[in-house]
Motif scaffolding. Structure first.
Motif, short mmCIF file in Angstrom:
data_model
loop_
_atom_site.label_atom_id
_atom_site.label_comp_id
_atom_site.label_asym_id
_atom_site.label_seq_id
_atom_site.Cartn_x
_atom_site.Cartn_y
_atom_site.Cartn_z
N GLN A 108 0.83 -1.21 0.00
CA GLN A 108 0.00 0.00 0.00
C GLN A 108 0.86 1.26 0.00
OE1 GLN A 108 -2.59 -0.52 3.39
NE2 GLN A 108 -4.00 -1.80 2.22
N TYR A 109 2.04 1.17 0.58
CA TYR A 109 2.96 2.31 0.52
C TYR A 109 4.39 1.81 0.48
CZ TYR A 109 3.75 1.72 5.56
OH TYR A 109 4.06 1.21 6.80
N VAL A 110 5.27 2.65 -0.04
CA VAL A 110 6.68 2.30 -0.20
C VAL A 110 7.52 3.47 0.29
CG1 VAL A 110 8.51 1.72 -1.85
CG2 VAL A 110 6.18 0.85 -2.21
N ILE A 111 8.55 3.16 1.05
CA ILE A 111 9.50 4.18 1.52
C ILE A 111 10.85 3.90 0.86
CG2 ILE A 111 10.66 5.22 3.50
CD1 ILE A 111 8.31 4.15 5.23
N VAL A 112 11.37 4.89 0.16
CA VAL A 112 12.68 4.76 -0.50
C VAL A 112 13.66 5.68 0.21
CG1 VAL A 112 13.96 4.99 -2.66
CG2 VAL A 112 11.55 4.25 -2.71
N GLU A 113 14.68 5.11 0.79
CA GLU A 113 15.74 5.89 1.44
C GLU A 113 17.00 5.75 0.61
OE1 GLU A 113 16.08 4.49 5.43
OE2 GLU A 113 14.07 5.15 6.02
N ASP A 114 17.41 6.84 -0.02
CA ASP A 114 18.57 6.82 -0.91
C ASP A 114 19.14 8.22 -0.99
OD1 ASP A 114 20.37 6.72 -3.08
OD2 ASP A 114 19.23 5.12 -4.05
N PRO A 115 20.35 8.43 -0.49
CA PRO A 115 20.92 9.79 -0.48
C PRO A 115 21.25 10.33 -1.87
CG PRO A 115 22.55 8.19 0.26
CD PRO A 115 21.26 7.45 0.14
N TYR A 116 21.29 9.45 -2.88
CA TYR A 116 21.69 9.90 -4.21
C TYR A 116 20.55 9.81 -5.22
CZ TYR A 116 26.28 10.03 -2.14
OH TYR A 116 27.33 10.33 -1.33
N ILE A 117 19.50 10.56 -4.95
CA ILE A 117 18.45 10.81 -5.94
C ILE A 117 18.51 12.31 -6.21
CG2 ILE A 117 16.00 10.56 -6.54
CD1 ILE A 117 17.36 7.91 -6.03
N ARG A 118 19.57 12.73 -6.89
CA ARG A 118 19.85 14.16 -7.02
C ARG A 118 20.10 14.57 -8.47
NH1 ARG A 118 24.21 14.92 -2.13
NH2 ARG A 118 25.61 14.21 -3.78
N SER A 119 21.00 13.86 -9.15
CA SER A 119 21.32 14.23 -10.53
C SER A 119 20.23 13.70 -11.47
CB SER A 119 22.68 13.64 -10.93
OG SER A 119 22.61 12.23 -10.96
N PHE A 120 20.34 14.08 -12.74
CA PHE A 120 19.29 13.71 -13.71
C PHE A 120 19.12 12.19 -13.81
CE2 PHE A 120 17.95 12.68 -18.09
CZ PHE A 120 16.72 13.34 -18.11
N LEU A 145 9.94 9.37 -0.45
CA LEU A 145 11.36 9.40 -0.79
C LEU A 145 12.11 10.22 0.25
CD1 LEU A 145 13.86 9.04 -2.65
CD2 LEU A 145 13.10 11.10 -3.87
N LEU A 146 13.11 9.62 0.85
CA LEU A 146 14.01 10.33 1.75
C LEU A 146 15.37 10.37 1.08
CD1 LEU A 146 14.57 11.67 4.50
CD2 LEU A 146 15.13 9.39 5.39
N THR A 147 15.86 11.58 0.78
CA THR A 147 17.11 11.71 0.06
C THR A 147 17.87 12.94 0.57
OG1 THR A 147 18.10 11.72 -2.17
CG2 THR A 147 16.11 13.06 -1.85
N THR A 148 18.90 13.36 -0.14
CA THR A 148 19.68 14.53 0.25
C THR A 148 19.64 15.58 -0.86
OG1 THR A 148 21.71 13.58 -0.67
CG2 THR A 148 21.25 13.13 1.65
N LYS A 149 20.09 16.76 -0.53
CA LYS A 149 20.15 17.86 -1.51
C LYS A 149 21.58 18.03 -2.01
CE LYS A 149 16.53 20.49 0.90
NZ LYS A 149 16.26 21.76 1.63
N ASP A 150 21.68 18.53 -3.22
CA ASP A 150 22.97 18.90 -3.79
C ASP A 150 22.85 20.35 -4.25
OD1 ASP A 150 25.19 19.38 -5.41
OD2 ASP A 150 25.26 17.33 -6.15
N ASN A 151 23.69 21.21 -3.73
CA ASN A 151 23.59 22.64 -4.05
C ASN A 151 23.62 22.90 -5.56
OD1 ASN A 151 23.44 23.34 -1.35
ND2 ASN A 151 25.67 23.60 -1.14
N LYS A 152 24.36 22.07 -6.30
CA LYS A 152 24.49 22.28 -7.75
C LYS A 152 23.21 21.92 -8.50
CE LYS A 152 29.49 21.35 -7.76
NZ LYS A 152 30.55 20.44 -8.26
N THR A 153 22.48 20.94 -8.00
CA THR A 153 21.31 20.45 -8.75
C THR A 153 20.00 20.60 -7.99
OG1 THR A 153 21.59 18.21 -7.86
CG2 THR A 153 22.74 18.72 -9.92
N GLU A 154 20.02 21.31 -6.85
CA GLU A 154 18.84 21.35 -5.98
C GLU A 154 17.60 21.86 -6.73
OE1 GLU A 154 17.18 23.34 -1.84
OE2 GLU A 154 19.32 23.48 -2.33
N ARG A 155 17.76 22.94 -7.50
CA ARG A 155 16.60 23.50 -8.21
C ARG A 155 16.04 22.49 -9.21
NH1 ARG A 155 16.89 29.08 -11.60
NH2 ARG A 155 16.24 30.07 -9.67
N ASP A 156 16.95 21.85 -10.00
CA ASP A 156 16.52 20.85 -10.96
C ASP A 156 15.90 19.64 -10.26
OD1 ASP A 156 17.34 22.30 -13.18
OD2 ASP A 156 19.35 21.45 -13.16
N GLN A 157 16.54 19.21 -9.19
CA GLN A 157 16.05 18.06 -8.43
C GLN A 157 14.61 18.28 -7.99
OE1 GLN A 157 17.57 17.79 -4.45
NE2 GLN A 157 17.50 15.55 -4.40
#
Length: 242
Positions: A108-120, A145-157
């Motif tokens: 019914q629900y899925v939790i994805v923990e991955d620090p690298y869902i940032r680049s294209f 989705l639990l991930t991290t931010k990257d200053n270079k791609t944050e807006r695109d992400q």
């Protein structure tokens, strides 16, 4: 290759996986092989051949039932653990091949923990996972989705994930995105209790040489980086939506 040979190859693969204690994968092979044999029996005229095939069906069916009971027992005791080692440059490891057998109406629900869902390409990997979840889990209502931010791609992400959030709503699935500055672990948690831990997270596929290579879209044909996949089951999966 005739029908019986196809069944034999699938069942042999099942025995290999069974021997390696990759029980849920073995079960899929046994079930596929058994279905082929059962269909073969229906069209078989020779009585001796029919009797031989019936014995084989009974043999593998008994093993499949034993595996089901073993997996159920291990789940109840919190001891289930299956490990897959993906070798460098190997293929055949799409998300569906790795853990599609756990994606069903119970999820019914899925939790994805991955620090690298940032680049294209990383966000595209997450998109592919979401596509598989929507197609496989008919009662799915939430993906977190639990991930991290990257200053270079944050807006695109944020923009890419916003597009995906809007599209998922068309399928009545809500996407919740959360950020952590300290996240390191990588895992996919299914509400049915299955937890898939991939050493490299979703980003274990190698880049293609060009846009017109086999494997560009079908990830079963894409070469992989070396990584390990651990699959466990927990009866204590909690819903984390606030």
């Amino acid at each position: 290759m005739n029908i019986e040979s196809a069944a034999v190859n699938i069942l042999k693969r099942g025995v290999e996986l069974d021997t390696k204690q990759r029980y849920t994968e073995a079960l899929v092979c046994y079930q596929e092989g058994l279905q082929i044999l059962v269909d073969k029996i229906k069209g078989e005229i020779d009585e001796n051949s029919r009797n031989y095939l019936r014995k084989k069906v009974e043999e593998y069916m008994n093993r499949a039932e034993a595996i089901k009971k073993l997996v159920l027992k291990q789940k109840e005791q919190g001891q289930f653990h299956e490990q897959v080692h993906i070798e460098n440059d190997s293929t055949g490891h799409s998300y569906k091949a790795l853990f599609g057998r756990f994606l069903d109406e119970e999820v019914q629900y899925v939790i994805v923990e991955d620090p690298y869902i940032r680049s294209f390409h990383q966000c595209q990997n997450f998109l592919r996972l979401c596509e598989l979840l929507v197609k496989s889990c008919r009662n799915l209502t939430h993906i977190e989705l639990l991930t991290t931010k990257d200053n270079k791609t944050e807006r695109d992400q944020r923009e890419w994930l916003s597009y995906l959030r809007s599209d998922l709503l068309k399928y009545k699935v809500q996407l919740v995105v959360k950020y952590s500055e300290t996240l390191h672990d990588r895992q996919i948690i299914l509400s049915s209790g299955w937890v898939i831990k991939i050493g490299r997270g979703l980003d274990f596929f190698k880049a293609t040489d060009n846009k017109f290579c086999l494997g560009m879209h079908d990830l079963d044909l894409r070469q992989c980086h070396e990584t390990t996949v651990d699959i466990v089951h927990s009866k204590n999966i909690k819903q984390s939506y606030g």
